[in-house]
Design a protein around this motif. Structure first.
Motif: not given
Length: 273
Positions: A33-59
């Motif tokens: 447990v910690g406070a990872p940023t999207f610039r770091e490898s992580s489990v359960g942390g924020p992702l480096l996800w492009p603002a112009d790309e849709d976030w995956p959703v469950c169908s």
């Protein structure tokens, strides 16, 4: 903090030379447990996800957003699994609800080039009522490369040859091949899947070949039996906090990929004790 798995208590390949050709390298991620940023490898942390790309959703659940599970930067983990050409970032998400009548998460895998991401999308909130303990707490990781050997993945002929020698070792020393010497437990990258039951390797629907193990996401760092041999030296005097996952009955989710077909198609399996 570095995490170091203790050396195997006996020389596995000296005692069981038959498994030496089957050795594999895996990377234990040791999420804490910690406070990872999207610039770091992580489990359960924020992702480096492009603002112009849709976030995956469950169908299956009214388009609810998936939750981050694992993010690995190529320069942050040992190279036991080859990244696709031009990619340096792996991201795995899942929908934290039961699917298809089961009680298991449904993963999504993305490879990307981190340098191409300019503006970053904020991680959506998790669903209001996810399946219990299927949303990992944000954790930093402490990747550690270790050698492992198959247990559930031993073929029947080799198992018949080694079974009584495994039992003799346990009776003479107290070290059990399955729990203490073979496949590394916990969340890990590459190597053998952390099966709790009989293996169920998927075949690629494109080429028909058996897929390769990419990632195991486990409920715990080690179970009660394996903890004695696999607990990192730094954690012997404490009970570190991990992602807090409870997958099935303390089981795991296993992600596989085909490294032959274009796009690296993936599949997943799951099991529990």
């Amino acid at each position: 903090m570095t995490r170091r798995t203790p050396p195997r208590p006996v020389d596995v390949e000296d005692l069981f030379p038959e498994v030496a050709p089957l050795r594999r390298e895996t990377v234990r991620l040791h999420p804490r447990v910690g406070a990872p940023t999207f610039r770091e490898s992580s489990v359960g942390g924020p992702l480096l996800w492009p603002a112009d790309e849709d976030w995956p959703v469950c169908s299956e659940h009214d388009g609810e957003p998936m939750v981050p599970v694992v993010q690995l930067y190529r320069d942050g983990v040992p190279d036991v699994v080859p990244f696709p050409d031009g990619c340096d970032l792996l991201q795995v998400l899942w929908c934290p609800r039961k699917h298809g009548g089961s009680r298991w998460a449904l993963p999504e895998v993305r490879w990307r080039r981190a340098g191409e991401v300019r503006a970053v999308r904020e991680t959506p909130p998790a669903p209001a009522e996810p399946w219990a303990n299927y949303v990992p707490r944000p954790c930093v990781v402490h990747p550690e490369r270790v050698t492992e050997y198959p247990y559930w993945d031993l073929d029947d002929e080799l198992w018949d040859e080694l079974e009584f020698r495994f039992l003799d070792l346990d009776q003479e020393t107290g070290w059990d091949y399955q729990s203490h010497l073979s496949t590394a437990p916990g969340t890990k990258w590459g190597g053998y899947p952390g099966w709790c039951q009989e293996p169920a390797w998927p075949d690629c629907v494109g080429c028909g070949g058996r897929m390769e193990h990419l990632l195991t996401v486990a409920s715990t760092e080690a179970d009660a039996l394996s903890r004695r041999a696999w607990t990192p030296v730094e954690d012997r005097s404490a009970s570190p906090e991990g992602p807090g996952l409870v997958l099935g009955d303390l089981g795991g989710v296993y992600v596989f990929e085909c490294r032959t077909c274009p796009g690296r198609p993936f599949a997943h399996r799951h099991d529990c004790p």
